[in-house]
Design a protein around this motif. Structure first.
Motif, PDB file in Angstrom:
ATOM      1  N   MET A  59       0.822  -1.230  -0.447  1.00  0.00           N
ATOM      2  CA  MET A  59      -0.033   0.045   0.450  1.00  0.00           C
ATOM      3  C   MET A  59       0.693   0.802  -0.296  1.00  0.00           C
ATOM      4  SD  MET A  59      -2.594   0.665   2.337  1.00  0.00           S
ATOM      5  CE  MET A  59      -1.348   1.305   4.075  1.00  0.00           C
ATOM      6  N   ILE A  60       0.920   2.224  -0.814  1.00  0.00           N
ATOM      7  CA  ILE A  60       1.141   3.594  -0.355  1.00  0.00           C
ATOM      8  C   ILE A  60       0.924   3.922  -0.078  1.00  0.00           C
ATOM      9  CG2 ILE A  60       1.482   6.253  -2.068  1.00  0.00           C
ATOM     10  CD1 ILE A  60       0.915   4.091  -4.478  1.00  0.00           C
ATOM     11  N   SER A  61       2.055   5.062   1.709  1.00  0.00           N
ATOM     12  CA  SER A  61       1.997   5.291   2.099  1.00  0.00           C
ATOM     13  C   SER A  61       1.422   6.587   2.358  1.00  0.00           C
ATOM     14  CB  SER A  61       3.078   5.484   3.132  1.00  0.00           C
ATOM     15  OG  SER A  61       4.233   5.883   2.523  1.00  0.00           O
ATOM     16  N   ALA A  62       0.943   7.128   3.116  1.00  0.00           N
ATOM     17  CA  ALA A  62       0.353   8.354   2.941  1.00  0.00           C
ATOM     18  C   ALA A  62       1.411   9.651   3.496  1.00  0.00           C
ATOM     19  CB  ALA A  62      -0.888   8.709   4.015  1.00  0.00           C
ATOM     20  N   PRO A  63       1.933   8.868   4.461  1.00  0.00           N
ATOM     21  CA  PRO A  63       2.713  10.600   4.932  1.00  0.00           C
ATOM     22  C   PRO A  63       3.358  11.113   3.795  1.00  0.00           C
ATOM     23  CG  PRO A  63       2.607   8.439   7.069  1.00  0.00           C
ATOM     24  CD  PRO A  63       1.476   8.119   5.300  1.00  0.00           C
ATOM     25  N   VAL A  64       3.983  10.642   2.764  1.00  0.00           N
ATOM     26  CA  VAL A  64       4.190  11.189   1.786  1.00  0.00           C
ATOM     27  C   VAL A  64       4.016  12.434   1.609  1.00  0.00           C
ATOM     28  CG1 VAL A  64       4.947  11.386  -0.793  1.00  0.00           C
ATOM     29  CG2 VAL A  64       5.271   9.431   0.515  1.00  0.00           C
ATOM     30  N   LEU A  65       2.364  13.098   1.583  1.00  0.00           N
ATOM     31  CA  LEU A  65       1.781  14.454   0.811  1.00  0.00           C
ATOM     32  C   LEU A  65       1.856  15.358   2.122  1.00  0.00           C
ATOM     33  CD1 LEU A  65      -0.233  12.680  -1.946  1.00  0.00           C
ATOM     34  CD2 LEU A  65       1.560  13.788  -1.857  1.00  0.00           C
ATOM     35  N   ALA A  66       2.180  14.476   3.501  1.00  0.00           N
ATOM     36  CA  ALA A  66       1.983  15.250   4.662  1.00  0.00           C
ATOM     37  C   ALA A  66       3.056  16.338   4.482  1.00  0.00           C
ATOM     38  CB  ALA A  66       1.784  14.807   5.767  1.00  0.00           C
ATOM     39  N   THR A  92      -8.039  12.311  -1.407  1.00  0.00           N
ATOM     40  CA  THR A  92      -7.582  10.845  -1.024  1.00  0.00           C
ATOM     41  C   THR A  92      -6.519  10.704  -0.597  1.00  0.00           C
ATOM     42  OG1 THR A  92      -6.118  10.585  -3.173  1.00  0.00           O
ATOM     43  CG2 THR A  92      -9.355  10.617  -2.950  1.00  0.00           C
ATOM     44  N   ARG A  93      -4.988  11.563   0.006  1.00  0.00           N
ATOM     45  CA  ARG A  93      -3.661  10.777  -0.084  1.00  0.00           C
ATOM     46  C   ARG A  93      -3.207   9.803  -0.561  1.00  0.00           C
ATOM     47  NH1 ARG A  93      -6.632  11.140   5.213  1.00  0.00           N
ATOM     48  NH2 ARG A  93      -6.489   8.850   5.380  1.00  0.00           N
ATOM     49  N   ASN A  94      -3.530  10.101  -1.968  1.00  0.00           N
ATOM     50  CA  ASN A  94      -3.141   9.406  -2.764  1.00  0.00           C
ATOM     51  C   ASN A  94      -1.794  10.152  -3.832  1.00  0.00           C
ATOM     52  OD1 ASN A  94      -2.066   6.967  -4.840  1.00  0.00           O
ATOM     53  ND2 ASN A  94      -4.866   6.774  -5.089  1.00  0.00           N
ATOM     54  N   PRO A  95      -0.394   9.520  -4.102  1.00  0.00           N
ATOM     55  CA  PRO A  95       0.368  10.820  -4.948  1.00  0.00           C
ATOM     56  C   PRO A  95      -0.207  10.267  -6.009  1.00  0.00           C
ATOM     57  CG  PRO A  95       1.576   8.593  -3.662  1.00  0.00           C
ATOM     58  CD  PRO A  95       0.059   8.575  -3.230  1.00  0.00           C
ATOM     59  N   ILE A  96      -0.757   9.193  -6.304  1.00  0.00           N
ATOM     60  CA  ILE A  96      -0.989   9.017  -7.628  1.00  0.00           C
ATOM     61  C   ILE A  96      -2.347   9.254  -8.542  1.00  0.00           C
ATOM     62  CG2 ILE A  96       1.292   7.607  -8.158  1.00  0.00           C
ATOM     63  CD1 ILE A  96      -1.298   4.932  -7.995  1.00  0.00           C
ATOM     64  N   ALA A  97      -2.561  10.331  -6.962  1.00  0.00           N
ATOM     65  CA  ALA A  97      -4.218  10.951  -8.038  1.00  0.00           C
ATOM     66  C   ALA A  97      -3.988  11.284  -8.811  1.00  0.00           C
ATOM     67  CB  ALA A  97      -4.896  10.840  -6.935  1.00  0.00           C
TER      68      ALA A  97
END
Length: 347
Positions: free
Chosen positions: A1-8, A96-101
């Motif tokens: 799963m892609i981790s959300a904190p990347v975009l935090a 979405t906290r999704n870096p590929i959205a």
């Protein structure tokens, strides 16, 4: 799963000097102005600076001036659509906290396209207002469907499930579009050109209709920029900080849907702009959405304008390469790089 904190937004990013960000924004404006001049200069016929200045003054006596007059709406449309798609992508990644959205990957662009196709094929839809309304409605329906499917099962709407649901939905819409259009030979050629995504058919009346709608979508995104910073930390943390999570997510999502739907209605489904631009902008101005959103809009306008210029330079004839093809060539390797980088981080 892609981790959300990347975009935090981390503390260092939020403390990044305002001067450095301001300088990047100023540099972006300069680059955008240069690209705008190049956009009206290049094509089947090169024009001089005198022709450009004369055309801006309302003259169209010479062939060069007439060429500039014809290219001006195309340039303005590339700026508007590029800014809208990049802003929509940055907002979707925050919500979405999704870096590929981005609109294409989540199936929103194809949802808008399918709605427009239905309107044209079954209701004889030709009014630009109607097409835009259908596109926004289709984008909204696709966004709700993808989020609902991605929320099923354990863990709720995880980034990976949203991406998979979006990819499947996008493929389904593409098949439905083909099924609707194939029997309509009279509309097939026109639609195929639009489906690729481009700004070659820009007209001032349609731009005048689209610009206010894009402005509304952009304002909805900008007013929730501070809330997006909280969402990036997680819903529980955002609630603890006093953020109204549901309202912020709803307003932000509505803004991104309006931007994606209106941009698709006027230029067709152009992919990867909303994916590439926010990631590059984070490297320059950090993850604070109060800076990231306006800079993404600026960089998105520059990217689409530059892509349109490249398409005309490579093939300056009437069979020029559509901007949607250029962005796909750039975006596909970038998408693979992002996915590989995220997988390495999880190991």
């Amino acid at each position: 799963m892609i981790s959300a904190p990347v975009l935090a937004p981390d503390a260092a990013a939020l403390r990044r000097p305002v001067l450095a960000r301001t300088l990047w924004l100023c540099a972006g404006v300069v680059v955008l102005l240069v690209l705008a001049v190049l956009s009206v200069s290049f094509g089947a016929r090169a024009v001089s600076l005198d022709d450009i200045l004369a055309a801006l003054g309302g003259q169209s006596d010479t062939i060069g001036q007439a060429a500039v007059v014809k290219r001006l709406p195309r340039t303005v449309l590339a700026l508007l659509v590029g800014a809208a798609l990049a802003l929509a992508g940055a907002t979707m990644q925050a919500v979405t906290r999704n870096p590929i959205a981005e609109p294409g990957i989540l199936g929103i662009s194809n949802g808008a396209s399918f709605a427009v196709v239905l309107g044209i094929a079954f209701f004889g839809l030709s009014n630009p207002y109607g097409q835009m309304a259908f596109a926004i409605a289709g984008a909204a329906a696709a966004a709700v469907f993808v989020y609902a499917v991605g929320s099923l099962g354990r863990g709720g709407a995880t980034p990976l499930k949203l991406a998979l649901a979006g990819a499947a939905t996008s493929a389904a819409f593409a098949s439905l579009i083909s099924a609707v259009m194939l029997p309509r030979v009279d509309l097939l050629q026109t639609f195929q050109s639009w489906q690729i995504g481009g700004v070659g058919g820009a007209e001032w009346p349609r731009i005048a209709i689209t610009a206010p709608v894009l402005t509304v979508g952009a304002l909805l995104c900008f007013v929730t920029a501070r809330g997006m910073n909280s969402l990036a930390l997680g819903d529980d943390m955002a609630t603890g900080l006093g953020e109204h999570v549901a309202r912020t997510r709803a307003v932000s999502a509505l803004g991104s849907v309006i931007l994606a739907g209106a941009a698709t209605a006027i230029a067709g489904p152009i992919g990867f702009v909303g994916l590439i631009v926010p990631h590059l902008c984070r490297l320059l101005v950090g993850t604070d959405h109060r800076w990231l959103l306006p800079f993404s809009a600026l960089a998105g306008a520059a990217l689409l304008t530059a892509s349109d210029i490249v398409g005309r330079v490579i093939s300056p004839s009437s069979d020029e390469i559509q901007v949607g093809i250029i962005t796909a060539i750039i975006g596909a390797p970038f998408f693979i790089w992002i996915v590989r980088r995220q997988r390495v981080r999880e190991l």
